[in-house]
Design an enzyme around this catalytic site. Structure first.
Site, PDB file in Angstrom:
ATOM      1  N   CYS A 272       0.808  -1.219   0.000  1.00 57.54           N
ATOM      2  CA  CYS A 272       0.000   0.000   0.000  1.00 57.54           C
ATOM      3  C   CYS A 272       0.841   1.268   0.000  1.00 57.54           C
ATOM      4  O   CYS A 272       0.478   2.256  -0.618  1.00 57.54           O
ATOM      5  CB  CYS A 272      -0.964  -0.011   1.183  1.00 57.54           C
ATOM      6  SG  CYS A 272      -0.145  -0.181   2.770  1.00 57.54           S
TER       7      CYS A 272
ATOM      8  N   HIS B 240      -2.340   0.604   7.004  1.00 57.50           N
ATOM      9  CA  HIS B 240      -2.634   0.902   5.605  1.00 57.50           C
ATOM     10  C   HIS B 240      -2.224   2.335   5.312  1.00 57.50           C
ATOM     11  O   HIS B 240      -2.119   3.172   6.218  1.00 57.50           O
ATOM     12  CB  HIS B 240      -4.138   0.697   5.365  1.00 57.50           C
ATOM     13  CG  HIS B 240      -4.508   0.657   3.920  1.00 57.50           C
ATOM     14  ND1 HIS B 240      -3.875  -0.154   2.998  1.00 57.50           N
ATOM     15  CD2 HIS B 240      -5.486   1.320   3.237  1.00 57.50           C
ATOM     16  CE1 HIS B 240      -4.426   0.023   1.814  1.00 57.50           C
ATOM     17  NE2 HIS B 240      -5.402   0.912   1.930  1.00 57.50           N
TER      18      HIS B 240
ATOM     19  N   ASP C  66      -8.148   5.571  -2.449  1.00 53.78           N
ATOM     20  CA  ASP C  66      -7.285   4.467  -2.030  1.00 53.78           C
ATOM     21  C   ASP C  66      -6.791   3.749  -3.275  1.00 53.78           C
ATOM     22  O   ASP C  66      -7.497   2.914  -3.831  1.00 53.78           O
ATOM     23  CB  ASP C  66      -8.050   3.510  -1.131  1.00 53.78           C
ATOM     24  CG  ASP C  66      -7.127   2.464  -0.526  1.00 53.78           C
ATOM     25  OD1 ASP C  66      -5.933   2.433  -0.925  1.00 53.78           O
ATOM     26  OD2 ASP C  66      -7.578   1.682   0.327  1.00 53.78           O
TER      27      ASP C  66
END
Lengths: 662, 325
Positions: free
Chosen positions: A418, A462, A478
């Site tokens: 991520c 994250h 995202d």
């Protein structure tokens, strides 16, 4: 126990005491220096040998120098004699040495009391459920040892003594529980919080470089637990906001440390709409200052005992690093607009890019801007489409990246976690002239169906991006979700290819398997332990007592108290009646009756001699006959063997005769 | 010192113990922390401070558990005494200067054993006797008490104390048993010869021994066993017409052993005269000489045997102090 063995009672008692002391010290072996462990073991062994052989204890002239040397050793090991760890080491040594210096009963109490205190100090290091269980067992053994030394004549076998200690423990447990809940708590610390062991910090940090999140993803440690008053929001909405990283030096993202948020600040406007979801977070100690909130929670957190600050990038933090578990309540809104009317002049810091890095990425950003014109949405859509359509992979083992990390990631390796996607996305946005920043925190969480608590682990860490769009304000994007949609809907485990041997991971991800059920139950128990035993602080006590009072004032509870008392009284009466022999009761009443007539029974007088005296009384014949029969029947009941049935019938007859004799 | 303070504040010690057999009810059992209990309280405070300062949830749990154990100990300590039934037993007469032994029995009707009960007389310096009373059982003990003076000796109050099971509390109770012992005067030592006066002695021939055998006569109740003429008795079995016969001693038969208090020189100390009489009773019994006894209004005809001896000694013991103290 060796009942008639070679060990005398005295020796057995001493060995039990040494065993109890060993149980107390043993948990400390995990953190004491090796030489102290050795000294303690040798001392205890010495004591056992002396007891076994029936030798005398060493004199003070031998013990004193040894104790002084040990104190010197503690000073050398810890650099102090006063600190927490040094104190614990001293106590452990003191307990061991005291066992060698026991002459009077008073010394026994010193040993026992030292043991209790040493048990308490063990909780500096561990307060798990297992430690709690070990504590309970040790207390029982300590009690048994203490009981053992109280006997003056008969000493029951060890098993019986342990049972007595266990009985005391069970007798004490409800009271201890009540004291635990009701005893007024004072917010610690009373004096300066010990700073000698701050402990390693863990969790989300204030910087992000390739690899930061990957390390966290491997940790199963709990970051925090959350409980929603209502239903928990969908998994894909669970973005727990932590640290906002806006400054990029070509490799590492760092905070710029925004100004403190002011509610009526000029540029800081915040609009929230929709139905709020109230929740409570129990944050594990991280030795950091960050508080995590579900997006989007208006910044007004109240953490008891801590001062909380909020930046204009909507980060919440405490002034002191958190070395203890804290709890706070908040409410998240599903729809929001953050700084929708931000002055363009103020967005400069979110367009910053270090010159001389990632030329290809900068070029790509500029190209995207040219193609899309003024439409920021198209730029974003193009980048997300690129992540989705081209062969980008989501992995925990990305290849190492060189100086131009973003370039290499975007055009060469195309494998990342991520932080790679979020970082690259923000670089592209900035290159295209869209204010953007990286947000780190946690995404997702595992809802425990047993206690409805949601556990968020370090592996849920994250990173995502936020872009500022005119009139809409900061919008969460995202990019990882574009590559691996499962990461957001199923969590990390669902998104990564299964690699675990023996299919253990598969077992774990199946929510209905017995293994999962077991794990949920264990986690729920562990969480309850944390919530109710370890974090039962003054604030929680107030809340709980308020709840309890509310419950008690309830009419049902009010009615229940007298009902219970009446039941207890009835029970006592029944038991008392049951215990009293009806025959004996009738006899005693009969004697009272006779005494009223002037016939006082001598202590050695039985029914037969009374019968003679009754015969001489000036009474009507029927009464006399009843009395004579009563006495004969009583004698039969008392001194003749009767079967139960006969006995019951006779007892009834006896009661009848008693009333006739009146 | 502390005990004295409590004694003064609560006047525990002045409460009267009930006489006779008693059950130690809850109201009769007093309890206070022992010294170890006070130290334990200090420990609890220290633990509480430690747990508060370091916010140790489990530390609070341990502290409260230890505190609750102390309270459980208090309950169990009281229960170790309460409900115990006490009964007096026999108490045999003794001679002054010896120790009187009072037997007492502790009955436990409960289903839990009672341990480490220390029993002693409430007088200063009395020795403690530990007792254990098993469930549904009883224990018997004998408490010794010095008996310096003749007369009735009442058992003083008995103190029962226990610290079982943890020793943090001290529970105690008082019991006045309805027990008394008759203390005989101390026999004179060295002994004076028995005042035997035979018929001959009245004629100025001095004392006559009792060993001039003068034949046998038929047995009469009261004859000492050692004077039975076994050889003659053995000759004929009773079913063959034989009968018990007693040796008849010349002189001894007429000689009368009369122990008469009035015959003692009146200038002697009263206690010394009583001591001499006591010695003579014992000597006469030992030598199996029937003796008559006269003291004040007590007058027993010549006889031998335990009952006679007891009656004589009792008269000596209670001379001038018939009433119970």
């Amino acid at each position: 126990m060796m009942g008639a063995g070679p060990l005398t009672r005295d020796k057995q008692d001493t060995l039990l005491l040494v065993a109890a002391a060993l149980l107390v010290i043993a948990p400390h072996f995990a953190h004491l220096p090796w030489w102290i462990i050795g000294t303690v073991c040798v001392t205890l062994l010495w004591r056992v040998l002396l007891t076994w052989r029936g030798r005398r204890l060493p004199s003070a002239w031998l013990l004193l120098p040894v104790a002084l040397i040990a104190m010197g050793g503690v000073f050398r090991s810890f650099g102090t004699l006063l600190g927490r760890d040094a104190g614990v080491a001293m106590l452990a040594l003191l307990l061991a040495f005291k066992l060698l210096e026991m002459h009077a009963k008073r010394d026994l109490y010193v040993v026992l009391f030292l043991s209790f205190f040493l048990m308490l100090t063990n909780f500096f290091y561990s307060q798990s459920m297992l430690t709690g269980l070990a504590m309970a067992a040790t207390v029982v053994v300590l009690l048994a040892a203490q009981i053992t030394f109280q006997y003056t004549g008969i000493v029951p076998p060890l098993g019986q003594r342990l049972r007595l200690a266990g009985r005391m423990f069970l007798l004490a447990a409800p009271l201890a529980a009540a004291l635990f809940v009701l005893f007024p708590r004072v917010e610690g610390p009373l004096w300066g919080m010990p700073t000698d062991t701050p402990g390693p910090s863990s969790g989300i940090s204030d910087t992000m470089a390739p690899g930061t999140m990957t390390n966290l993803a491997l940790s199963e440690d709990v970051a925090f637990r959350a409980r929603f008053d209502g239903a928990a929001p969908a998994q894909r909405r669970l973005y727990w906001r932590g640290v906002v990283l806006s400054h990029y030096d070509g490799r590492t993202w760092t905070r710029i440390g925004g100004r403190l948020y002011r509610r009526d600040g000029d540029a800081m406007t915040l609009r929230v709409t929709g139905k709020p979801a109230p929740y409570e977070v129990t944050l594990e100690p991280s030795a950091r200052r960050w508080l995590f909130t579900l997006e989007l929670t208006p910044p007004a957190l109240d953490v008891p005992g801590e001062r909380v600050g909020v930046t204009d990038e909507l980060e919440s933090f405490t002034v002191r690093p958190l070395h203890r578990r804290v709890r706070y309540r908040a409410a998240a809104y599903p729809e929001y607009a953050v700084q929708p009317a931000l002055d363009a002049a103020l967005t400069g810091k979110w367009l910053q890019l270090p010159p001389g890095f990632n030329p290809a990425a900068y070029e790509l950003g500029r190209t995207l801007r040219r193609d899309a014109g003024v439409d920021d949405g198209r730029v974003i859509a193009r980048v997300l489409a690129m992540f989705r359509k081209e062969r980008f992979a989501y992995t925990l083992q990305p290849p190492l990246l060189g100086r131009n990390a973003v370039d290499e990631f975007l055009f060469v390796t195309r494998q990342g976690f991520c932080e790679h996607y979020a970082g690259a996305f923000v670089v592209l946005m900035r290159a295209a002239g869209i204010p953007a920043r990286v947000v780190t925190g946690y995404q997702g969480g595992e809802l425990n169906p047993v206690d409805r608590y949601m556990t968020v682990r370090q592996s849920d860490a994250h990173a995502w991006a936020e872009v500022w769009l005119a009139h809409r304000g900061w919008v969460r994007i995202d990019p990882t979700a574009a590559v691996a949609p499962d990461r957001v809907t199923l969590g990390l485990r669902g998104a990564l290819p299964q690699q675990s041997p023996f299919g253990l991971a598969a077992l774990r991800s199946d929510k209905d398997s017995w293994f999962s059920q077991l794990r949920f139950r264990f986690n729920a128990a562990n969480n309850a332990w944390n919530q109710w035993v370890l974090d039962y602080n003054p604030e929680r006590q107030r809340n709980f007592l308020a709840e309890l009072t509310g419950w008690v004032v309830d009419w049902r509870a009010l009615a229940a108290v007298p009902a219970l008392l009446a039941l207890a009284w009835l029970w006592r009466q029944l038991r008392a009646r049951h215990r009293r022999d009806p025959v004996q009761t009738a006899w005693e009443r009969f004697c009272v009756l006779l005494a009223r007539r002037g016939v006082r029974r001598a202590p050695d007088e039985g029914p037969h001699s009374l019968a003679c005296r009754v015969a001489a009384l000036p009474l009507p014949d029927d009464k006399k006959a009843a009395m004579a029969e009563f006495l004969a029947l009583y004698a039969a009941l008392r001194y003749r063997a009767l079967d139960d049935d006969e006995r019951t019938r006779s007892a009834r007859r006896l009661a009848k005769l008693l009333s006739l004799s009146r | 010192m502390l005990e004295a303070f409590w004694r003064r504040v609560f006047r525990f010690e002045r409460r009267k113990a009930r006489d006779g057999d008693v059950v130690l009810t809850l109201r009769r059992v007093y309890i206070l922390p022992a010294r170890a209990g006070m130290a334990f309280a200090v420990l609890l405070v220290l633990m509480l401070i430690g747990a508060t300062n370091y916010t140790l949830g489990l530390g609070f749990a341990l502290t409260f558990l230890a505190g609750a154990c102390a309270i459980a100990d208090m309950v169990l300590t009281v229960k170790n005494l309460a409900g115990l039934r006490l009964a007096g037993g026999r108490a045999a007469p003794v001679f002054a200067g010896d120790a009187a032994r009072f037997e007492i029995a502790l009955h436990n009707g409960g289903s839990a054993g009672r341990y480490a009960i220390r029993v002693r007389f409430g007088t200063d310096g009395a020795t403690e006797h530990p007792a254990d009373v098993p469930a549904h059982g009883s224990a018997a003990l004998a408490l010794a008490l010095p008996a310096p003076e003749r007369g009735w000796l009442r058992a003083p109050r008995i103190r029962l104390e226990t610290r079982f099971p943890l020793g943090l509390f001290r529970a105690w109770s008082w019991w006045q048993p309805d027990l008394r012992v008759l203390v005989y005067p101390r026999p004179e030592s060295p002994a004076q010869p028995l005042p035997v006066r035979g018929a001959a002695s009245e004629e100025g021939h001095g004392e006559v021994g009792l060993d001039n055998f003068a034949g046998i006569r038929s047995y009469q109740p009261g004859d000492p066993l050692r004077h039975l003429a076994w050889r003659q008795i053995a000759r004929l079995a009773p079913e063959d017409g034989g009968q018990l016969v007693t040796k008849h001693f010349e002189g001894g038969a007429v000689a009368e052993l009369a122990l008469d208090f009035a015959q003692l020189p009146p200038h002697l100390d009263l206690e010394l005269r009583l001591a001499r009489m006591t010695r003579w009773v014992l000597d006469a019994e030992q030598r199996a000489l029937p003796y008559s006894f006269r003291l004040g209004h007590h007058h027993y005809v010549a006889a031998l045997g335990d009952a006679h001896r007891a009656a004589c000694l009792a008269a000596l013991a209670l001379h001038g102090r018939e009433a119970l103290p």
